[in-house]
Design a protein around this motif. Structure first.
Motif: not given
Length: 358
Positions: A26-49
């Motif tokens: 949870r405290r790792r910077p890359n994880v925090s950055d991902f969860f800071l923009n969770l919805e857009p990140e997941l939509v981007d992953v979903q679209s790429a797949l």
């Protein structure tokens, strides 16, 4: 319900995968950055797949030195989310086929359950065949693995994603070994290797060795068998039978294009003890492996010096030492733990050992 790939790329599945990948990080910077923009990140992953434009990112490689040096290749957090999303969908297809005595990376299993099972067999049988695979993850053959996965996964889009992940892990070239019917260039022509550290690698390892599990239990009819990743034990009351089983297991491994470690495979009486997953197992009791104790003493001395120098917080030390104490409690180590902790000013840890086995 849709196809398997629809379920894999559904937003709720990706969201759950993100939270699973986040555990302990949870405290790792890359994880925090991902969860800071969770919805857009997941939509981007979903679209790429869904558009088949997904490409795994570069690994972060580092070496850990515990029992022996190991190269760990950690995938970017985005890829770890995809790995969890994939495993949530395909694991149930294989889980119902896996044998009970396969203990690695499965719910309700684990190292301590495997050690308990091995201890129960040590009380029932006179001899044990200890086996270890040489360079298991670097030697995993991609085509063999994909063929095994294709038996149960039929969705072409899911197979495309699996191939992307498997092929991406092939930068770790395996050892130069020849198997029956290989030509001169086979060791270089065949793509091999999975990175240690990925969620998918652990699961794929279970799939890869599942034929070995079934061979040992169903063809050889071994009365006692326990496997954890590439470390496995066969128990029986006949030494001769175990030597014959050793040769048969070698042949089975060759069919999977992996090899037994020549120096680490042998038949021995259980009364002399058997080292398995950091423990020394005897019919009536268990000890910690001598190497485990030696490494723990070395870590404790380093922790003590770092605490005195102010370079490590006492809370970090407490968590690390308590983890070792919890591991040691699964063996007959009461006096050992008292001795180990007596030399260090961590009196508050000693009181948390609980009622341990003497």
């Amino acid at each position: 319900m849709g196809t398997m790939f629809d379920r894999l790329t559904a937003f709720p599945n990706l969201l759950r995968a993100a939270h699973l990948a986040q555990r302990g990080k949870r405290r790792r910077p890359n994880v925090s950055d991902f969860f800071l923009n969770l919805e857009p990140e997941l939509v981007d992953v979903q679209s790429a797949l869904r558009t088949r434009t997904y490409q795994p990112g570069p690994f972060r490689t580092f070496v850990i030195r515990d029992k022996k040096p190991r190269v760990i290749s950690a995938a970017p957090f985005r890829d770890r989310v995809v790995h969890h999303a994939l495993c949530q969908v395909i694991e149930p297809l294989f889980e119902r086929r896996f044998l009970y005595d396969s203990y690695a990376c499965r719910k309700g299993k684990g190292t301590h359950a495997a050690v308990e099972r091995a201890s129960s067999y040590a009380r029932r049988y006179r001899y044990v065949l200890k086996c270890d695979l040489a360079q298991f993850f670097p030697s995993i053959d991609h085509q063999v693995l994909l063929d095994l996965l294709t038996v149960r996964v039929k969705d072409p889009d899911v197979l495309w994603l699996i191939a992307q992940i498997v092929r991406h892990g092939g930068s770790e070239r395996g050892p130069v070994w020849y198997f029956p019917e290989d030509d001169l260039f086979a060791p270089w022509a065949r793509s091999r290797g999975l990175p240690i550290g990925n969620q998918t690698s652990q699961f794929f390892g279970n799939v890869y060795l599942d034929p070995l599990d079934h061979f040992v239990k169903e063809s050889l009819r071994c009365p006692g068998y326990v496997r954890y990743v590439d470390d496995f034990l066969l128990f029986a009351s006949s030494k001769r039978w175990l030597h014959e089983a050793h040769a048969a297991v070698e042949d089975c491994c060759a069919s999977l294009r992996v090899r037994l470690h020549a120096r680490k495979c042998f038949v021995a009486p259980v009364s002399s003890g058997c080292t398995f997953l950091g423990y020394r197992i005897f019919p009536g009791y268990r000890r910690l492996d001598a190497g485990n104790v030696k490494r723990a003493r070395r870590r404790f001395r380093r922790y003590d010096q770092e605490v005195r120098n102010g370079t490590r917080q006492i809370e970090q030390v407490r968590a690390c030492v308590q983890s070792w104490v919890a591991h040691a409690q699964h063996a007959n180590t009461y006096r050992l733990r008292e001795q180990m902790l007596a030399d260090f000013p961590w009196w508050f840890i000693r009181g948390k050992g609980g009622e341990s086995r003497r």
